[in-house]
Structure formats: C-alpha cells, structure tokens
Design a protein around this motif. Sequence first.
Motif, short mmCIF file in Angstrom:
data_model
loop_
_atom_site.label_atom_id
_atom_site.label_comp_id
_atom_site.label_asym_id
_atom_site.label_seq_id
_atom_site.Cartn_x
_atom_site.Cartn_y
_atom_site.Cartn_z
N ALA A 179 0.83 -1.21 0.00
CA ALA A 179 0.00 0.00 0.00
C ALA A 179 0.87 1.26 0.00
O ALA A 179 0.48 2.27 -0.59
CB ALA A 179 -0.94 -0.01 1.20
N LEU B 32 1.47 2.70 -3.47
CA LEU B 32 0.33 3.07 -4.31
C LEU B 32 0.13 4.57 -4.31
O LEU B 32 0.34 5.23 -3.30
CB LEU B 32 -0.94 2.37 -3.82
N SER C 44 -2.59 5.59 -0.66
CA SER C 44 -3.43 5.00 -1.70
C SER C 44 -4.68 5.86 -1.91
O SER C 44 -5.21 6.42 -0.96
CB SER C 44 -3.81 3.55 -1.34
N HIS D 32 -6.56 -1.89 -0.48
CA HIS D 32 -6.13 -0.58 -0.98
C HIS D 32 -5.80 -0.74 -2.45
O HIS D 32 -5.11 -1.69 -2.85
CB HIS D 32 -4.92 -0.08 -0.19
#
Length: 192
Positions: free
Chosen positions: A20, A23, A93, A167
Amino acid sequence: MPDRNQAALNFLLTRRSRPAKTLTSPGPDRDTVHTILTAAARTPDHGKLEPWRFVVLSGTAMARAHDLVAKRGAALGHDAAKIEKEQLAYARSPMAVVVVESPIASEKVPAIEQTYSAGAVCLALLNAALASGWGANWLSGWASFDADFTRDAFGLASHESVAGIIHIGTETTAPPERPRPDLDAKTTWIET
C-alpha cells in the motif's frame, strides 16, 4: 482433458500484491470498481447468504479515515510510530474497499463458513484489482479491529467486523519477488 485457461493460470502463478505504501493516484473509476466488485462477489458462499458487504472509500473519505486513525490511536494510548504506520495506507493509496463481514443468522450455515466466504471475497477482490492492472494490497491493522473506529470510519453495525481492507491505486514500483512456501513441506498426499 478439461479446457485450460492458461492466461488465468499464468496470472495466478505470478500474482503479487503491491504494498500500500507504493500506491498513488489515480485510482480506478467507479465503473472499473464496479467490475472489480462484481468479480469479487463471485465467491464461494454456502447457502447464498452473502454474509459480507463493501464500503468503498475515496477522496475525502480516505483523509477522514487517516484522521480517525490518529484520534483512536491517541485514545487507545498507542505510540506515534504505531499510529503513523496505520495512517500511511490511507495517506498514500487513493482508494480502499473495506470488505465487511456481516453474518446472517442461519441454522444451516455455520458462522465460520460465513467468515471464510468474507475472506474469499477479500482475495477475489484483490486478484480482480490486480488483474485489472491496478496495484492492490489486502491490509487490516489494529484500527480495523477497533469497534469505535470501524463504526465511525466505515459505518459498521455492532454485529459486523472488517474482513479486510483492499487498498487500490497506481503502483509506483514493482515489488521484488518474495520466497514462496515449500509445497513439499506443506502437502500431504493420501492416495489409499
């Protein structure tokens, strides 16, 4: 021999979650998320109870969850590092899909099978997001087990719990391959 879907098999043999923390924006649009959720909902579900539901967070909802983590962490006496680690996924994210286990009273289907179904939804959702070309990661963390946080951030009822938080976003770096299980050590064959 059965028909083989080699593309799907290749995907499953090489799939890899994206952390995550790697991201970023953009995330998928609503139509893409609808397709991902449709794929996730095609999961094993004894009794067709659908003992789960989705909460999709994006935009200011992600910032609100980030802030609620800090508030609940402080109230629970967690140290700053523990709170910050939990906040990072919401800060980086662009989107998260909360898979909520929402059990249904049933004489036929045990509660544990409903839990398994919610977990299967999490994996199906993760794989659908990855197969759609997005980076995705299945997380939980201390806040997802805190009833006050899950009520305030996700609108969970008292009988519900978080099965997982997926996520989703654009990956910034591909993660290195990690060691995989030794299947010989993990497999028992019974043939007679």
